[in-house]
Design a protein around this motif. Sequence first.
Motif, mmCIF file in Angstrom:
data_model
loop_
_atom_site.group_PDB
_atom_site.id
_atom_site.type_symbol
_atom_site.label_atom_id
_atom_site.label_comp_id
_atom_site.label_asym_id
_atom_site.label_seq_id
_atom_site.Cartn_x
_atom_site.Cartn_y
_atom_site.Cartn_z
ATOM 1 N N ALA A 1 -38.339 7.093 74.184
ATOM 2 C CA ALA A 1 -39.563 6.498 74.722
ATOM 3 C C ALA A 1 -39.589 5.000 74.441
ATOM 4 N N ALA A 2 -39.177 4.611 73.229
ATOM 5 C CA ALA A 2 -39.120 3.184 72.895
ATOM 6 C C ALA A 2 -38.058 2.475 73.723
ATOM 7 N N TYR A 3 -36.947 3.146 73.962
ATOM 8 C CA TYR A 3 -35.875 2.586 74.785
ATOM 9 C C TYR A 3 -36.382 2.288 76.198
ATOM 10 N N GLY A 4 -37.241 3.146 76.721
ATOM 11 C CA GLY A 4 -37.781 2.935 78.064
ATOM 12 C C GLY A 4 -38.585 1.655 78.179
ATOM 13 N N HIS A 5 -39.214 1.233 77.082
ATOM 14 C CA HIS A 5 -39.968 -0.022 77.096
ATOM 15 C C HIS A 5 -39.048 -1.235 77.067
ATOM 16 N N ASP A 6 -37.835 -1.052 76.562
ATOM 17 C CA ASP A 6 -36.914 -2.192 76.438
ATOM 18 C C ASP A 6 -35.467 -1.683 76.414
ATOM 19 N N PRO A 7 -34.911 -1.305 77.577
ATOM 20 C CA PRO A 7 -33.550 -0.751 77.612
ATOM 21 C C PRO A 7 -32.478 -1.699 77.099
ATOM 22 N N ASP A 8 -32.764 -2.994 77.075
ATOM 23 C CA ASP A 8 -31.777 -3.974 76.625
ATOM 24 C C ASP A 8 -31.917 -4.310 75.139
ATOM 25 N N SER A 9 -32.795 -3.609 74.426
ATOM 26 C CA SER A 9 -33.010 -3.916 73.013
ATOM 27 C C SER A 9 -31.713 -3.776 72.220
ATOM 28 N N PRO A 10 -31.210 -4.864 71.624
ATOM 29 C CA PRO A 10 -29.986 -4.743 70.805
ATOM 30 C C PRO A 10 -30.155 -3.770 69.648
ATOM 31 N N ARG A 11 -31.338 -3.773 69.020
ATOM 32 C CA ARG A 11 -31.555 -2.917 67.859
ATOM 33 C C ARG A 11 -31.484 -1.441 68.242
ATOM 34 N N ILE A 12 -32.183 -1.047 69.296
ATOM 35 C CA ILE A 12 -32.173 0.360 69.694
ATOM 36 C C ILE A 12 -30.785 0.791 70.152
ATOM 37 N N ASN A 13 -30.109 -0.051 70.905
ATOM 38 C CA ASN A 13 -28.775 0.310 71.391
ATOM 39 C C ASN A 13 -27.759 0.392 70.256
ATOM 40 N N ARG A 14 -27.844 -0.527 69.281
ATOM 41 C CA ARG A 14 -26.943 -0.446 68.125
ATOM 42 C C ARG A 14 -27.167 0.834 67.347
ATOM 43 N N LEU A 15 -28.441 1.172 67.142
ATOM 44 C CA LEU A 15 -28.760 2.387 66.384
ATOM 45 C C LEU A 15 -28.283 3.633 67.127
ATOM 46 N N ALA A 16 -28.511 3.684 68.437
ATOM 47 C CA ALA A 16 -28.068 4.838 69.224
ATOM 48 C C ALA A 16 -26.548 4.988 69.161
ATOM 49 N N ASP A 17 -25.829 3.882 69.242
ATOM 50 C CA ASP A 17 -24.365 3.942 69.148
ATOM 51 C C ASP A 17 -23.926 4.423 67.767
ATOM 52 N N GLU A 18 -24.573 3.893 66.740
ATOM 53 C CA GLU A 18 -24.235 4.274 65.361
ATOM 54 C C GLU A 18 -24.461 5.767 65.128
ATOM 55 N N LEU A 19 -25.624 6.262 65.524
ATOM 56 C CA LEU A 19 -25.955 7.658 65.275
ATOM 57 C C LEU A 19 -25.161 8.598 66.170
ATOM 58 N N SER A 20 -24.850 8.174 67.391
ATOM 59 C CA SER A 20 -24.027 9.001 68.278
ATOM 60 C C SER A 20 -22.640 9.207 67.685
ATOM 61 N N SER A 21 -22.106 8.179 67.030
ATOM 62 C CA SER A 21 -20.791 8.284 66.400
ATOM 63 C C SER A 21 -20.842 9.126 65.134
ATOM 64 N N ALA A 22 -21.956 9.037 64.400
ATOM 65 C CA ALA A 22 -22.055 9.719 63.115
ATOM 66 C C ALA A 22 -22.523 11.164 63.227
ATOM 67 N N SER A 23 -23.256 11.486 64.284
ATOM 68 C CA SER A 23 -23.880 12.809 64.384
ATOM 69 C C SER A 23 -23.735 13.385 65.787
ATOM 70 N N PRO A 24 -22.918 14.427 65.960
ATOM 71 C CA PRO A 24 -22.838 15.090 67.266
ATOM 72 C C PRO A 24 -24.188 15.632 67.726
ATOM 73 N N ALA A 25 -25.023 16.056 66.781
ATOM 74 C CA ALA A 25 -26.346 16.573 67.148
ATOM 75 C C ALA A 25 -27.183 15.476 67.792
ATOM 76 N N PHE A 26 -27.133 14.291 67.206
ATOM 77 C CA PHE A 26 -27.870 13.179 67.810
ATOM 78 C C PHE A 26 -27.301 12.865 69.188
ATOM 79 N N ALA A 27 -25.981 12.793 69.312
ATOM 80 C CA ALA A 27 -25.355 12.447 70.593
ATOM 81 C C ALA A 27 -25.778 13.423 71.686
ATOM 82 N N ASP A 28 -25.825 14.714 71.356
ATOM 83 C CA ASP A 28 -26.222 15.719 72.351
ATOM 84 C C ASP A 28 -27.672 15.519 72.789
ATOM 85 N N LEU A 29 -28.563 15.289 71.833
ATOM 86 C CA LEU A 29 -29.974 15.111 72.165
ATOM 87 C C LEU A 29 -30.207 13.795 72.899
#
Length: 283
Positions: free
Chosen positions: A178-206
């Motif tokens: 939902a926060a990403y929808g307000h700012d899809p270009d946010s460096p902070r949100i995108n960095r966090l999503a990349d970090e967690l997707s690499s660290a957690s398959p559960a996060f990547a799936d969701l």
Amino acid sequence: MGEATPLGEFLRARRETLKPQDVGLPEYGRRRVKGLRREEVAMLAGMSSDYYVRLEQGRESSPSAQVAEAVARALSLDEEATEHLHRLIQPPARRRDTADDLVSPHLLQLMDSWTDVPAFVLGPALDILAANAMATALHEGFAAADNLARMVFCDPEGREFHQDWERAAHSCVAELRAAYGHDPDSPRINRLADELSSASPAFADLWARHDVKSKTQEGKHLRHPRVGDLHIQFSAFTVNGAPHQQLVVYQAEPASPTAVAFQRLRSSAEQETARTLHNSDAI
């Protein structure tokens, strides 16, 4: 073919979660695609298949509001997901992440005066920007109480702390989307999503599901390493003057076991505060 866009990724993800019977279509034989076909969504939305394909492929990034509503109906989007769709079509101007990190001194003072309940401030990427003594004591079992998403998915304490971990995980990712929808270009949100997707398959799936849900009022079943089970209600408030921050407050039913546990947590928080003050005076 155009490059993937936040809008196209969202449409594809939501299309792939639907089955023909979900939208009143017959299903014949074995399907070679996951979820609905693009042409099926186009038919349900009353538009040409070519136009809908262009939407998903990033070659048509500015559909009208009427088109967006038609697509939302075709994909059976709820109200919040539909609002998310409109935000992706017309994203706001870029904001600086640093503006979301500053917590008002008056809010900090207010939270510190709440000695009976945990309260903390979240940034758009679910970073814990500030916390009162009770919230610090509540999260003391985590290696670092700095980001709710990282605490849920990357810290072993997350599965012990959240007794309904699946629900907490889904809610956490949906709030981040939902926060990403307000700012899809946010460096902070995108960095966090990349970090967690690499660290957690559960996060990547969701994360790939593109589910959307803002933080609201609901109950939580938590288990603290020292005071035990906590059945809490929480409320989230938009911060006046900093609309991309949220103030989160946890409460217990009066005279309940959780209220007693909160009293023990308060005692622990007061002891830690006194110890910190003593150590600072000794320096």
